[in-house]
Enzyme design. Structure first.
Site, PDB file in Angstrom:
ATOM      1  N   TRP A 101       0.825  -1.208   0.000  1.00 60.04           N
ATOM      2  CA  TRP A 101       0.000   0.000   0.000  1.00 60.04           C
ATOM      3  C   TRP A 101       0.858   1.255   0.000  1.00 60.04           C
ATOM      4  O   TRP A 101       0.579   2.213  -0.717  1.00 60.04           O
ATOM      5  CB  TRP A 101      -0.977   0.000   1.167  1.00 60.04           C
ATOM      6  N   ASP A 168      -1.558   6.490   6.530  1.00 57.90           N
ATOM      7  CA  ASP A 168      -2.624   5.612   6.058  1.00 57.90           C
ATOM      8  C   ASP A 168      -2.901   4.626   7.192  1.00 57.90           C
ATOM      9  O   ASP A 168      -2.084   3.754   7.483  1.00 57.90           O
ATOM     10  CB  ASP A 168      -2.157   4.882   4.788  1.00 57.90           C
ATOM     11  N   LYS A 192     -12.248  -1.891   7.018  1.00 61.15           N
ATOM     12  CA  LYS A 192     -11.508  -2.880   7.795  1.00 61.15           C
ATOM     13  C   LYS A 192     -11.843  -2.833   9.274  1.00 61.15           C
ATOM     14  O   LYS A 192     -12.038  -3.868   9.877  1.00 61.15           O
ATOM     15  CB  LYS A 192     -10.016  -2.722   7.560  1.00 61.15           C
TER      16      LYS A 192
HETATM   17  C1  LIG Z   1      -7.179  -1.874   2.138  1.00 63.06           C
HETATM   18  C2  LIG Z   1      -6.139  -0.838   2.195  1.00 63.06           C
HETATM   19  C3  LIG Z   1      -6.058   0.198   1.248  1.00 63.06           C
HETATM   20  C4  LIG Z   1      -6.983   0.280   0.059  1.00 63.06           C
HETATM   21  O1  LIG Z   1      -8.240   0.711   0.400  1.00 63.06           O
HETATM   22  P1  LIG Z   1      -9.373   0.953  -0.694  1.00 63.06           P
HETATM   23  O2  LIG Z   1     -10.514   1.414   0.134  1.00 63.06           O
HETATM   24  O3  LIG Z   1      -9.605  -0.341  -1.390  1.00 63.06           O
HETATM   25  O4  LIG Z   1      -8.887   2.006  -1.629  1.00 63.06           O
HETATM   26  C5  LIG Z   1      -5.084   1.155   1.427  1.00 63.06           C
HETATM   27  N1  LIG Z   1      -4.227   1.107   2.452  1.00 63.06           N
HETATM   28  C6  LIG Z   1      -4.261   0.131   3.384  1.00 63.06           C
HETATM   29  C7  LIG Z   1      -3.287   0.126   4.502  1.00 63.06           C
HETATM   30  C8  LIG Z   1      -5.225  -0.873   3.277  1.00 63.06           C
HETATM   31  O5  LIG Z   1      -5.255  -1.859   4.192  1.00 63.06           O
END
Ligand SMILES: *Cc1c(COP(=O)(O)O)cnc(C)c1O
Length: 356
Positions: A101, A168, A192
């Site tokens: 990511w 993030d 998540k």
């Molecule tokens: C799942 C995830 C993403 C992507 O998220 P989307 O909503 O599919 O764009 C980005 N960063 C991390 C750390 C993730 O776990």
């Protein structure tokens, strides 16, 4: 019967949140209307937004310097929106490259300015977290991924830097207390640990904005969303509502300290078991192991398929590793009951006995 849900995302939500969500689709607050049928500019939805924002500020202990936004497009949109708003042409931002990511975020930032990779764990397949690196003082910000969902590593302390921190937090948002007010910008896809897919939480310290010269499309400009109170256009009403229900649940259960305590119990049991069973092998550096996503392999790779089969037969879903790293991954987000980890650990033991 409810499955043991180890999905990496979208993933498990508290059972009561699911029941309340279903009820709201049927009849929201006894209005004789579904949450799917109400206008986003009604006082009903304004109450939802206001309560969600105040819960977030309470849980994260944020003051008036920080703004809370609910935006579309998933965390992936933030890979672009962050540098578009914070990094001018010719300027440099620092990034940590600790997984799939973070690497994607770097790729997007390069479209807007210069990227300095301050730390990378690529040399060992992203199986650890870099420490003790320096961040050039002229960096506009330092971007990092607090929890590497795919590789199973997590930052257990904050990177040290004087420049604004951008994080993030998609896969460990609301899982532990942190000095959140120290961050310049935090973003997280909801699916998540916070709710349903379709909404992004963005927390911004206002002083990081307004410093780039480029023209920013209206829908991409954080300042417009702040001014409009997340109502610049139609927000994902239902997804925001599910987040509100989850936030209420987190507070009721005891807040972020309690979430962290449970995460440590779940991950502690799983990692301890991994270490005692020779059939399984953890793949990441011990001190950097994620409390949310445990990544490991089987010592004999040929037993992987039969083990996954056994998981399926025992009502356990989401155990297969990400397609890019293989092996196994067990995601243990806030709503995962300890019983699910206990059941999984028992299965590991039984499987080991049978195949030793
Ligand atoms: C799942 C995830 C993403 C992507 O998220 P989307 O909503 O599919 O764009 C980005 N960063 C991390 C750390 C993730 O776990």
């Amino acid at each position: 019967m409810k499955m043991h849900n180890f999905n990496s995302g979208p993933s498990i939500l508290p059972q009561e949140v699911l029941i309340q969500s279903a009820e709201a689709i049927h009849n929201f607050n006894n209005l004789g209307l579904s949450i799917l049928e109400i206008g986003h500019r009604t006082s009903w939805f304004k109450d939802v937004l206001d309560e969600a924002i105040s819960l977030i500020k309470e849980l994260m202990q944020l003051g008036s310097d920080h703004e809370i936004l609910f935006l579309h497009g998933g965390a992936t949109t933030q890979f672009m929106q962050v540098p578009m708003n914070l990094l001018d042409n010719g300027e440099t931002a620092s990034y940590c490259d600790n997984g799939i990511w973070g690497s994607k975020a770097i790729k997007e930032a390069k479209l807007f300015g210069n990227v300095h990779v301050a730390a990378s764990s690529k040399d060992k397949g992203h199986t650890y977290i870099n420490k003790g690196f320096t961040v050039p003082a002229d960096s506009k910000y330092l971007h990092y991924t607090t929890n590497n969902t795919v590789e199973g590593t997590q930052w257990h302390s904050l990177p040290e830097t004087e420049v604004p921190l951008v994080a993030d937090m998609s896969s460990d948002i609301f899982s532990r207390p942190l000095p959140y007010s120290n961050f310049g910008l935090i973003y997280a896809g909801a699916q998540k640990n916070m709710g349903a897919a379709g909404v992004n939480l963005v927390v911004i310290r206002k002083d990081v904005l307004g410093k780039v010269q480029r023209a920013i499309p209206a829908i991409m400009d954080y300042r417009n969303h702040i001014e409009a109170g997340s109502l610049l256009n139609t927000p994902p009403v239902f997804a925001i509502y599910v987040s509100l229900l989850t936030l209420r649940w987190i507070k009721k259960e005891g807040g972020l300290a309690e979430m962290e305590k449970r995460a440590k119990q779940r991950a502690g049991l799983l990692y301890n078991t991994l270490e005692t069973l020779p059939a399984f092998k953890p793949t990441v550096a011990k001190e950097d192991r994620s409390l949310m996503n445990a990544v490991f392999v089987m010592t004999n790779p040929e037993l992987e398929a039969p083990f996954l089969d056994a998981c399926k037969q025992n009502g356990m879903i989401g155990v297969k590793g990400h397609r890019s790293v293989g092996g196994l991954r067990v995601s243990m987000y806030n709503a995962l009951p300890m019983e699910s980890v206990e059941a999984f650990v028992q299965l590991m033991k039984d499987f080991s006995d049978k195949h030793s």
